[in-house]
Enzyme design. Structure first.
Site, PDB file in Angstrom:
ATOM      1  N   ASP A  96      -4.289 -19.194  21.532  1.00  0.00           N
ATOM      2  CA  ASP A  96      -4.758 -18.439  20.369  1.00  0.00           C
ATOM      3  C   ASP A  96      -5.162 -19.283  19.172  1.00  0.00           C
ATOM      4  O   ASP A  96      -5.225 -18.782  18.049  1.00  0.00           O
ATOM      5  CB  ASP A  96      -3.634 -17.481  19.950  1.00  0.00           C
ATOM      6  CG  ASP A  96      -2.324 -18.224  19.699  1.00  0.00           C
ATOM      7  OD1 ASP A  96      -2.354 -19.456  19.508  1.00  0.00           O
ATOM      8  OD2 ASP A  96      -1.254 -17.572  19.703  1.00  0.00           O
ATOM      9  N   GLU A 118      -2.651 -18.500  29.291  1.00  0.00           N
ATOM     10  CA  GLU A 118      -1.778 -17.771  28.350  1.00  0.00           C
ATOM     11  C   GLU A 118      -2.532 -16.559  27.780  1.00  0.00           C
ATOM     12  O   GLU A 118      -2.524 -16.293  26.585  1.00  0.00           O
ATOM     13  CB  GLU A 118      -1.248 -18.668  27.232  1.00  0.00           C
ATOM     14  CG  GLU A 118       0.013 -18.103  26.580  1.00  0.00           C
ATOM     15  CD  GLU A 118       0.595 -18.983  25.505  1.00  0.00           C
ATOM     16  OE1 GLU A 118       1.398 -19.884  25.854  1.00  0.00           O
ATOM     17  OE2 GLU A 118       0.278 -18.802  24.331  1.00  0.00           O
ATOM     18  N   GLU A 132      -4.132 -16.093  14.658  1.00  0.00           N
ATOM     19  CA  GLU A 132      -3.983 -16.215  16.121  1.00  0.00           C
ATOM     20  C   GLU A 132      -4.214 -14.913  16.877  1.00  0.00           C
ATOM     21  O   GLU A 132      -4.762 -14.928  17.976  1.00  0.00           O
ATOM     22  CB  GLU A 132      -2.597 -16.783  16.461  1.00  0.00           C
ATOM     23  CG  GLU A 132      -2.400 -18.248  16.078  1.00  0.00           C
ATOM     24  CD  GLU A 132      -2.051 -18.472  14.619  1.00  0.00           C
ATOM     25  OE1 GLU A 132      -1.835 -17.487  13.878  1.00  0.00           O
ATOM     26  OE2 GLU A 132      -1.994 -19.645  14.193  1.00  0.00           O
ATOM     27  N   HIS A 205       5.793 -23.241  10.283  1.00  0.00           N
ATOM     28  CA  HIS A 205       4.454 -23.742   9.948  1.00  0.00           C
ATOM     29  C   HIS A 205       3.379 -22.673   9.811  1.00  0.00           C
ATOM     30  O   HIS A 205       2.278 -22.955   9.394  1.00  0.00           O
ATOM     31  CB  HIS A 205       3.980 -24.712  11.037  1.00  0.00           C
ATOM     32  CG  HIS A 205       3.582 -24.033  12.312  1.00  0.00           C
ATOM     33  ND1 HIS A 205       4.503 -23.594  13.230  1.00  0.00           N
ATOM     34  CD2 HIS A 205       2.378 -23.673  12.794  1.00  0.00           C
ATOM     35  CE1 HIS A 205       3.871 -23.013  14.234  1.00  0.00           C
ATOM     36  NE2 HIS A 205       2.575 -23.042  14.004  1.00  0.00           N
ATOM     37  N   ARG A 207       0.511 -20.086   9.073  1.00  0.00           N
ATOM     38  CA  ARG A 207      -0.353 -19.865   7.912  1.00  0.00           C
ATOM     39  C   ARG A 207       0.083 -18.650   7.087  1.00  0.00           C
ATOM     40  O   ARG A 207       0.093 -18.702   5.861  1.00  0.00           O
ATOM     41  CB  ARG A 207      -1.788 -19.637   8.395  1.00  0.00           C
ATOM     42  CG  ARG A 207      -2.772 -20.689   7.949  1.00  0.00           C
ATOM     43  CD  ARG A 207      -4.065 -20.569   8.745  1.00  0.00           C
ATOM     44  NE  ARG A 207      -4.420 -21.861   9.288  1.00  0.00           N
ATOM     45  CZ  ARG A 207      -5.198 -22.738   8.677  1.00  0.00           C
ATOM     46  NH1 ARG A 207      -5.732 -22.453   7.522  1.00  0.00           N
ATOM     47  NH2 ARG A 207      -5.444 -23.919   9.206  1.00  0.00           N
ATOM     48  N   HIS A 238       6.497 -29.978   9.591  1.00  0.00           N
ATOM     49  CA  HIS A 238       5.105 -29.934  10.064  1.00  0.00           C
ATOM     50  C   HIS A 238       4.260 -30.831   9.155  1.00  0.00           C
ATOM     51  O   HIS A 238       4.552 -30.982   7.973  1.00  0.00           O
ATOM     52  CB  HIS A 238       4.624 -28.484  10.003  1.00  0.00           C
ATOM     53  CG  HIS A 238       3.328 -28.227  10.730  1.00  0.00           C
ATOM     54  ND1 HIS A 238       2.104 -28.555  10.194  1.00  0.00           N
ATOM     55  CD2 HIS A 238       3.058 -27.683  11.937  1.00  0.00           C
ATOM     56  CE1 HIS A 238       1.137 -28.209  11.047  1.00  0.00           C
ATOM     57  NE2 HIS A 238       1.703 -27.686  12.125  1.00  0.00           N
TER      58      HIS A 238
HETATM   59  C1  UD1 Z   1      -2.519 -24.801  14.158  1.00  0.00           C
HETATM   60  C2  UD1 Z   1      -2.955 -23.480  14.802  1.00  0.00           C
HETATM   61  C3  UD1 Z   1      -1.734 -22.620  15.065  1.00  0.00           C
HETATM   62  C4  UD1 Z   1      -0.654 -23.368  15.847  1.00  0.00           C
HETATM   63  C5  UD1 Z   1      -0.348 -24.683  15.133  1.00  0.00           C
HETATM   64  C6  UD1 Z   1       0.617 -25.498  15.942  1.00  0.00           C
HETATM   65  C7  UD1 Z   1      -5.102 -22.488  14.109  1.00  0.00           C
HETATM   66  C8  UD1 Z   1      -5.836 -21.750  13.054  1.00  0.00           C
HETATM   67  N1  UD1 Z   1      -3.806 -22.758  13.855  1.00  0.00           N
HETATM   68  O1  UD1 Z   1      -1.958 -24.483  12.890  1.00  0.00           O
HETATM   69  O2  UD1 Z   1      -2.124 -21.484  15.825  1.00  0.00           O
HETATM   70  O3  UD1 Z   1       0.505 -22.588  15.889  1.00  0.00           O
HETATM   71  O4  UD1 Z   1      -1.560 -25.428  14.992  1.00  0.00           O
HETATM   72  O5  UD1 Z   1       1.226 -26.488  15.191  1.00  0.00           O
HETATM   73  O6  UD1 Z   1      -5.659 -22.826  15.120  1.00  0.00           O
HETATM   74  N2  UD1 Z   1      -1.995 -32.030  10.102  1.00  0.00           N
HETATM   75  C9  UD1 Z   1      -1.952 -33.407  10.150  1.00  0.00           C
HETATM   76  N3  UD1 Z   1      -1.798 -34.008  11.383  1.00  0.00           N
HETATM   77  C10 UD1 Z   1      -1.680 -33.316  12.525  1.00  0.00           C
HETATM   78  C11 UD1 Z   1      -1.708 -31.911  12.467  1.00  0.00           C
HETATM   79  C12 UD1 Z   1      -1.879 -31.281  11.250  1.00  0.00           C
HETATM   80  O7  UD1 Z   1      -2.051 -34.074   9.148  1.00  0.00           O
HETATM   81  O8  UD1 Z   1      -1.547 -33.926  13.599  1.00  0.00           O
HETATM   82  C13 UD1 Z   1      -2.173 -31.364   8.786  1.00  0.00           C
HETATM   83  C14 UD1 Z   1      -3.610 -31.512   8.242  1.00  0.00           C
HETATM   84  O9  UD1 Z   1      -3.544 -31.648   6.844  1.00  0.00           O
HETATM   85  C15 UD1 Z   1      -4.233 -30.156   8.605  1.00  0.00           C
HETATM   86  C16 UD1 Z   1      -3.029 -29.224   8.434  1.00  0.00           C
HETATM   87  O10 UD1 Z   1      -1.927 -29.964   8.938  1.00  0.00           O
HETATM   88  O11 UD1 Z   1      -5.316 -29.842   7.749  1.00  0.00           O
HETATM   89  C17 UD1 Z   1      -3.123 -27.903   9.135  1.00  0.00           C
HETATM   90  O12 UD1 Z   1      -3.549 -28.048  10.500  1.00  0.00           O
HETATM   91  P1  UD1 Z   1      -4.276 -26.786  11.231  1.00  0.00           P
HETATM   92  O13 UD1 Z   1      -4.601 -27.152  12.638  1.00  0.00           O
HETATM   93  O14 UD1 Z   1      -5.403 -26.308  10.368  1.00  0.00           O
HETATM   94  O15 UD1 Z   1      -3.208 -25.654  11.174  1.00  0.00           O
HETATM   95  P2  UD1 Z   1      -1.756 -25.551  11.749  1.00  0.00           P
HETATM   96  O16 UD1 Z   1      -0.951 -24.848  10.730  1.00  0.00           O
HETATM   97  O17 UD1 Z   1      -1.315 -26.851  12.272  1.00  0.00           O
HETATM   98  N1  UDP Z   2       7.477 -29.393  19.090  1.00  0.00           N
HETATM   99  C1  UDP Z   2       7.475 -30.786  19.134  1.00  0.00           C
HETATM  100  N2  UDP Z   2       7.955 -31.486  18.062  1.00  0.00           N
HETATM  101  C2  UDP Z   2       8.419 -30.888  16.936  1.00  0.00           C
HETATM  102  C3  UDP Z   2       8.391 -29.454  16.878  1.00  0.00           C
HETATM  103  C4  UDP Z   2       7.907 -28.739  17.972  1.00  0.00           C
HETATM  104  O1  UDP Z   2       7.064 -31.378  20.126  1.00  0.00           O
HETATM  105  O2  UDP Z   2       8.862 -31.581  16.011  1.00  0.00           O
HETATM  106  C5  UDP Z   2       6.946 -28.633  20.241  1.00  0.00           C
HETATM  107  C6  UDP Z   2       7.771 -27.465  20.738  1.00  0.00           C
HETATM  108  O3  UDP Z   2       8.699 -27.861  21.739  1.00  0.00           O
HETATM  109  C7  UDP Z   2       6.724 -26.530  21.311  1.00  0.00           C
HETATM  110  C8  UDP Z   2       5.511 -26.796  20.450  1.00  0.00           C
HETATM  111  O4  UDP Z   2       5.727 -28.054  19.830  1.00  0.00           O
HETATM  112  O5  UDP Z   2       6.382 -26.883  22.640  1.00  0.00           O
HETATM  113  C9  UDP Z   2       5.385 -25.706  19.431  1.00  0.00           C
HETATM  114  O6  UDP Z   2       4.424 -26.072  18.506  1.00  0.00           O
HETATM  115  P1  UDP Z   2       4.222 -25.309  17.156  1.00  0.00           P
HETATM  116  O7  UDP Z   2       5.475 -24.612  16.760  1.00  0.00           O
HETATM  117  O8  UDP Z   2       3.643 -26.290  16.204  1.00  0.00           O
HETATM  118  O9  UDP Z   2       3.072 -24.269  17.520  1.00  0.00           O
HETATM  119  P2  UDP Z   2       3.069 -22.795  18.132  1.00  0.00           P
HETATM  120  O10 UDP Z   2       3.776 -22.801  19.419  1.00  0.00           O
HETATM  121  O11 UDP Z   2       3.673 -21.908  17.097  1.00  0.00           O
HETATM  122  O12 UDP Z   2       1.616 -22.496  18.277  1.00  0.00           O
END
Ligand code: UD1
Ligand code: UDP
Length: 369
Positions: A96, A118, A132, A205, A207, A238
């Site tokens: 998603d 999924e 999502e 984490h 949004r 996060h």
């Molecule tokens: C994204 C997904 C969410 C998922 C989550 C898992 C969307 C809209 N959201 O949300 O469904 O649950 O990933 O964690 O697809 N950032 C870093 N390094 C990284 C990752 C993130 O610096 O490796 C920071 C950046 O500033 C980035 C911000 O996190 O702009 C947000 O990342 P983004 O992918 O937009 O949203 P998530 O909240 O991570």
């Molecule tokens: N996870 C990880 N390191 C962390 C926190 C979570 O590897 O510090 C793993 C967790 O086991 C799961 C996945 O990341 O498999 C979940 O990711 P997240 O919660 O960011 O996204 P979501 O599942 O909500 O999309």
């Protein structure tokens, strides 16, 4: 030879897609191509490294504080070139995220069949989780093949009018990953620090929780830790700066709370296995924790994972400080309530989902759909 391209871009997608990549690469009759969008960077790369998966294409789109517009625009324009070059017979996307939605949209524009891994998770509220729920419903409209993790997910798709022949119940590939990471002899200094206490593992984490709800979530955690001398908490923050600033304000300065960097997936899975309970707004953790027998307080108003709630391992507690605090207290004070939630259940599969998906993809029946 059939070319199957997998597209993913965030950590949770990588954790659940790497087992599929590994399985497909074992099949000589398929040309497997991996394209990552780089929606995440560090969090994605650590998973690729753990599972030793090397992408063929990397759109590298992540930037700090990226908006949904940034992600959508940059993936849509980047992936077009890759699809034109690779000309895959089928593209697999997962779940998603915006990566999944935009990649599926690009395939639709180019009339390339999409397989959705999924598939069929629903809350039917497009603002929860946001964005999502919209993303997965939109992918569902496009997908030619739906790999549903559970029977409940299959029923959702059937009720929406999806043709039964396009839906396959496979289990969740996240369980495949989990079976390779948890080790009985795992050791870590932080777990040594927590060994004299009941350990709460926290993740947050989403949004839609940024701002007040997340502040309330962290306040509830702090209140619990401060009230119970035998409780410690670990929060791997996060990398989203909007999440980190709230966590720093609310959680810093308490000896029994450790605000740490994101854990590698192998470490995180083992931390889950050693924790007393987990408080989270994550999706994937709701699938992993039941098979480890760890109670999860889901700090959200909705869940698309009702199987874990029905199995008794997950409890939906909302995002208000009092609700979270009361639910956590109950599990700390009432041994029966804790034991009722702490029994290992596995509604999400047997660890063979990737194998099933690979078998289906090389099955001639699927080619004729
Ligand atoms: C994204 C997904 C969410 C998922 C989550 C898992 C969307 C809209 N959201 O949300 O469904 O649950 O990933 O964690 O697809 N950032 C870093 N390094 C990284 C990752 C993130 O610096 O490796 C920071 C950046 O500033 C980035 C911000 O996190 O702009 C947000 O990342 P983004 O992918 O937009 O949203 P998530 O909240 O991570
Ligand atoms: N996870 C990880 N390191 C962390 C926190 C979570 O590897 O510090 C793993 C967790 O086991 C799961 C996945 O990341 O498999 C979940 O990711 P997240 O919660 O960011 O996204 P979501 O599942 O909500 O999309």
């Amino acid at each position: 030879m059939k070319t199957i391209m997998l597209v993913f871009g965030t950590r949770p997608e990588a954790i659940k897609m790497c087992p599929v990549v590994i399985e497909l690469k074992k099949r000589p009759e398929i040309n497997t191509v991996v394209c990552i969008t780089g929606q995440h960077r560090e969090m994605l790369d650590q998973v690729l490294q753990t599972f030793n998966v090397r992408p063929d294409y990397d759109l590298s789109i992540m930037k700090e504080q990226q908006t949904l517009f940034d992600i959508t625009q940059n993936i849509l324009s980047g992936i077009r070139t890759v699809l034109e070059e690779v000309r895959p017979d089928i593209v697999l996307v997962h779940g998603d995220t915006s990566t999944a939605f935009v990649s599926a949209l690009a395939c639709f524009y180019m009339q390339i069949p999409v397989g959705h891994i999924e598939a069929g998770l629903r809350t039917y509220n497009i603002y929860s989780p946001y964005p999502e729920e919209f993303n997965r419903q939109a992918v569902g409209l496009i997908a030619a093949y739906n790999f549903a993790p559970t029977e409940t997910a299959r029923q959702n798709l059937l009720q929406e009018g999806k043709c039964a022949e396009t839906i396959f119940v496979t289990g969740n590939t996240g369980i495949d990953a989990l079976q390779t990471t948890v080790q009985s002899d795992y050791a870590n200094q932080l777990l040594d620090w927590g060994a004299d206490s009941r350990l709460l593992l926290i993740t947050a984490h989403r949004r839609e929780n940024l701002g007040k709800p997340m502040r309330q979530m962290f306040r509830a955690v702090r209140r619990i830790v401060e009230e119970y001398p035998d409780v410690k908490a670990i929060y791997p923050a996060h990398l989203n700066p909007n999440v980190r600033s709230i966590a720093e304000t609310e959680l810093q300065g308490c000896d029994r709370i450790r605000l740490i960097e994101q854990l590698d997936v192998l470490d995180f899975h083992n931390f889950m296995a050693r924790s007393y309970m987990i408080l989270t707004d994550s999706g994937g953790i709701q699938e992993e924790a039941p098979s480890l027998g760890k109670p999860v307080l889901v700090m959200r108003d909705t869940t698309e994972r009702p199987e874990g709630v029905a199995a008794g391992t997950l409890k939906l507690v909302g995002t208000e400080e009092t609700g979270i605090y009361n639910a956590a207290r109950q599990l700390l004070d009432d041994t029966d309530a804790y034991n009722n939630m702490a029994c290992a259940q596995n509604p999400y599969g047997d660890g063979k989902a990737s194998k099933r998906i690979a078998d289906l993809l090389i099955n001639t029946e699927l080619q004729t759909l």
